[in-house]
Design an enzyme around this catalytic site. Sequence first.
Site, mmCIF file in Angstrom:
data_model
loop_
_atom_site.group_PDB
_atom_site.id
_atom_site.type_symbol
_atom_site.label_atom_id
_atom_site.label_comp_id
_atom_site.label_asym_id
_atom_site.label_seq_id
_atom_site.Cartn_x
_atom_site.Cartn_y
_atom_site.Cartn_z
ATOM 1 N N LYS A 1 -12.856 7.942 -7.728
ATOM 2 C CA LYS A 1 -12.244 8.067 -6.408
ATOM 3 C C LYS A 1 -13.228 8.745 -5.459
ATOM 4 C CE LYS A 1 -8.019 9.822 -4.179
ATOM 5 N NZ LYS A 1 -6.731 10.540 -4.396
ATOM 6 N N SER B 1 -2.631 8.326 -3.031
ATOM 7 C CA SER B 1 -3.829 7.958 -2.318
ATOM 8 C C SER B 1 -4.918 7.354 -3.204
ATOM 9 C CB SER B 1 -4.401 9.212 -1.632
ATOM 10 O OG SER B 1 -4.760 10.212 -2.604
ATOM 11 N N SER C 1 -0.586 10.977 -6.542
ATOM 12 C CA SER C 1 -1.694 10.024 -6.465
ATOM 13 C C SER C 1 -2.326 9.582 -7.770
ATOM 14 C CB SER C 1 -2.769 10.580 -5.534
ATOM 15 O OG SER C 1 -2.252 10.778 -4.245
#
Length: 503
Positions: A86, A161, A185
Site C-alpha cells: 500500500k 482505503s 481498511s
Amino acid sequence: MPKTDTKSFDVIEATIDEIHAAIEAKEVTAESLIDNYLARIDEYDGDLHSILTVNPNARQRAKQLDSQFDTDGFVGPLHGVPIIVKDNQDTHDMPTTAGSQALAESVPSQDAFIVERLRNAGGILLAKANLQEFSYGVDTISSLGGETRNAYALDRRPSGSSGGTAAAIAANLGVVGTGSDTCSSVRSPPAFNNLVGFRPTRGLVSRTGIIPLSETQDTAGPITRTVTDAARMLDVLSGYDPADPITARSVANIPDDGYVSHLDEHGLDGARIGVVQEFFGLQNEESAPESAATKVTSVIETAIDEMEAAGATIIDSVEIIDQEFLASARVIPYEFKRDFDHYLAELENELPYCTLTEIIETGQVAEAIASRIATSDLLDVDVETLDENREYLQRLERRKQIKTDTVQRLVDQNLDALLYPPSTIPPVKRPNNQPFDELPCELAAHTGLPSIVVQAGFTDDGLPVGVELLGRAFAEPRLFELAYSYEQATKHRQPPDDFGEIA
C-alpha cells in the site's frame, strides 16, 4: 539457475508455499515470476486502476535472489515472493504518496519498519498500490491514481482505503499484499474482493514509516488470498520496533513457533463463537436498499451454519457496548492533522508543502476527499492543545471502557471470538460513496483487539461477502485456527472471471 519460461508456472492463485516448491523443483525462478506478474499488471491494471508505481528494481532484486538461492538456498520465508505494498508505507527506492499528487515526488530515505522486514525475509516489492487519498475514507479514490475498481465487478467499489492492494491481490497481480487499517481498511476491502485480511492487536505490528491517519487507531496488516499466506505474512510483519514504543507490548506475546504452526483444520471443533446481531442488517436506511443488507445477512447466516457444522458452538445475540457510545470514541478528526503534519516534518526530502492544510489549499486533492475534509472541522483542530482538549481526552477514556467491556463479555461467556459482517451490504456501485455506517469496523479499531476477515461466499448475484472474527488481545493464534478451519471446510475463495491467464 537458468532462466525459466515465464509461462511454465501458473501464477493464478499461487501461494507462497507453491512458489517455494516450484523454485526448489526448478520450475520457476524469482526473475520469471516477476516477469509474469509484471505482464499481468500491464495486461489488466488498465481496467482495475489498482497500481500507482511499479518497482523499477524488481527484476534486479529477483536476479539477486536467484543467485543467492543457487548458492545458499532460500534467504527467508518470503524468498522471491512478489508483494504489493500500500502506498502509504515508506520505500526508499520508490515514491510514497498516500495517493496524493502533492507527494508524487516524495521518496523517503528509509523503508518503513514493515517494508524492511519484508525485504529481509526475501520478499520482492513488486509495486505500490492505489488507496483512498491520505487513507481518509472507506473508498479507493486518489488524485494520483484515480478510482480503483472491484475485481469481481468493475462497476463496483473495492471499499477502502486499502482497495488498491485488495483489487490487485484478488486479480492475481501479486502474491500477497499489505494494507493499513485505521477503521476498516484491511477488512472491508478483503471482504469486497474475496480475500483474507488481518487487523492485528495494537502493538503487534510497527507503524514506523507509515503515513498516519490516527496514531491511536493505525496499524498495518496482511491482505492475502489464503489464511496460510496471511499467517506467513504476520510471522514477518510482527515484532518489536524501538522507534514505535507501543510494539513493546508484542514482546512475549508472539508465539515462539510462529503463526503458521497454528493453522489447524479442526480449529472450529469445540470453539465458542458469539454472534453480534446488532451489526447485521442495514444500519442506516439511507445507505442502501434493505434488500442489499438481506443479501449479506443470508450469506453470513450460512457461514454461521458452516462453522457450527465444523464443530463450533454458536452463541446468538451477544450484546456489545452501546453503539452510540462506540461512535463517541472516534478520534480520527482530532489526530489526523497532527499526525500527518508530524510525518511531513520528519521527511528528509524537501517538499513544497509542510502541512496538510497547505496540501488541501493547492486544490490538487481528489474532489471526493477534499469535499469530505471541507465539511469536517479537522483542519481547525488546535493540535498544540490536544493534551488539554477535554472532548478528545474523554474519547480516549471511552476507548479504554469499550475495550474492558468487550473483553469482559468474551471472558464471561467463554468465547473464542465475536462474529459479524465486515460490511452489512455488498460492494456498492460506482460512483456512489461507500457508506461508512454499513462498515462495523469500530469495535476492533477502538479496542485495539485483533480481527480477521475470511471469505464467506457470494451473494446470489455473484458479489463477494466476508465474515469477521474478533478475539482477545494477542489471540492471533486462536483466530488463525478458527479462520483456517473455516476456510478449509468451505473453500469459498474463487478468482474473478475477468483476470485469467494472459493469452
